[in-house]
Design an enzyme around this catalytic site. Structure first.
Site, PDB file in Angstrom:
ATOM      1  N   PRO A   2       0.826  -1.209   0.000  1.00 15.46           N
ATOM      2  CG  PRO A   2      -0.839  -1.591   1.591  1.00 15.46           C
ATOM      3  CD  PRO A   2       0.475  -2.118   1.104  1.00 15.46           C
ATOM      4  CD  GLU A   3       2.811   2.975  -4.407  1.00 16.01           C
ATOM      5  OE1 GLU A   3       2.831   4.156  -4.815  1.00 16.01           O
ATOM      6  OE2 GLU A   3       3.099   2.008  -5.138  1.00 16.01           O
ATOM      7  CE  LYS A  57       5.545   3.301   0.377  1.00 17.55           C
ATOM      8  NZ  LYS A  57       6.411   2.364  -0.383  1.00 17.55           N
ATOM      9  NE  ARG A 109       5.162 -12.797   0.304  1.00 17.73           N
ATOM     10  CZ  ARG A 109       5.866 -12.242  -0.694  1.00 17.73           C
ATOM     11  NH1 ARG A 109       5.274 -11.364  -1.498  1.00 17.73           N
ATOM     12  NH2 ARG A 109       7.126 -12.565  -0.871  1.00 17.73           N
ATOM     13  NE  ARG A 259      10.383  -1.924  -4.910  1.00 15.59           N
ATOM     14  CZ  ARG A 259       9.761  -1.059  -4.108  1.00 15.59           C
ATOM     15  NH1 ARG A 259       8.902  -0.205  -4.623  1.00 15.59           N
ATOM     16  NH2 ARG A 259      10.011  -1.052  -2.816  1.00 15.59           N
TER      17      ARG A 259
END
Length: 275
Positions: A2-3, A57, A109, A259
């Site tokens: 999530p950003e 974040k 995770r 990325r």
């Protein structure tokens, strides 16, 4: 992960649901994700949540005295607000009880975590994360990006430079500003820096208006379990092999700083552009 818009959505909803509410009890199902210890997390029982805030974040439950419980969702974490009698959610690690309601921290995770920070520790976190895309000035953004000696994509992902921007919105903002992700920060002209900041604010605010982006892995949902819709408005992210919405050139993807960077090689040349 999530950003800024996804975290903003969660924080806004949590403020509506739990601000001013007292924690009745806490269930810790996975002590490894309760930091610094399960006993310290358990000590929050009986305390009122004064409000919920965002630091980059991080999602922060604030308590009297200046301490805070932060949640970092990492890749697969979720915060789900449920009725006490709601069915089980998979990968539930911690549960906070507020009367008839629960706040469940779920993490498939186990990269995410909940961590209590003292007042002094919160001040340190604020010093690194309080400046974000919604409150940074043009002068401060210019100063910070000019201090970097790296490529612009890497600079935007540096949470100490500006908090909350991640891979998705960096890609979208660079496309909107017509800046190649591999441009050196020191090569950016003043007008390009100004346009980049405006583009970042545009894509962040658009993401907020659409309650975040939910990718095909469905990791991000809001506290009610509903997906965002910003993914329906992406211009380049995840669009490799498809035509650019401006010039019809084919969008490419390249690994930059580990990325995926999506960009149009025609609109985003690796040189300064002329308006």
């Amino acid at each position: 992960m999530p950003e800024f818009p996804e975290v903003y959505t969660i924080v806004s909803d949590l403020n509506r649901e739990i601000a001013g509410k007292r924690i009745i009890s806490i269930q810790i199902l996975d002590p490894a994700l309760a930091r610094p210890s399960k006993d310290i997390i358990k000590s929050l029982v009986g305390k009122n949540v004064e409000g919920v805030s965002q630091l980059g974040k991080n999602i922060v439950l604030n308590f009297q005295g200046g301490g805070g419980l932060i949640f970092h969702l990492r890749m697969t974490g979720r915060l789900l607000f449920r009725k006490r009698d709601a069915g089980a959610d998979p990968y539930t690690r911690l549960v906070f009880y507020f009367g008839e309601n629960q706040l469940r921290f779920c993490e498939m995770r186990r990269f995410g975590y909940a961590q209590y920070l003292s007042k002094d520790e919160m001040e340190v976190l604020k010093s690194h994360r309080e400046i974000n895309m919604l409150n940074i000035s043009g002068e401060e953004f210019t100063k910070r990006i000019k201090e970097k000696n790296t490529i612009v994509k890497r600079a935007l992902l540096d949470q100490d430079m500006i908090s909350g921007v991640g891979n998705i919105y960096a890609n979208e903002a660079l496309f909107l500003a017509k800046i190649n992700p591999e441009r050196l920060t020191k090569s950016l002209l003043p007008r390009e820096i100004n346009l980049l900041l405006a583009s970042l604010k545009t894509v962040i605010n658009e993401g907020i208006s659409h309650r975040g982006a939910t990718l095909p892995d469905k990791s991000f949902v809001d506290i009610y379990g509903k997906p965002g819709s910003e993914q329906n408005y992406f211009k380049v992210y995840g669009k490799n092999g498809k035509p650019c919405p401006i010039c019809n050139s084919i969008i490419v993807v390249k690994q930059i700083s580990q990325r995926g960077s999506f960009f149009c090689p025609t609109c985003q040349k690796n040189t300064a552009w002329n308006p």
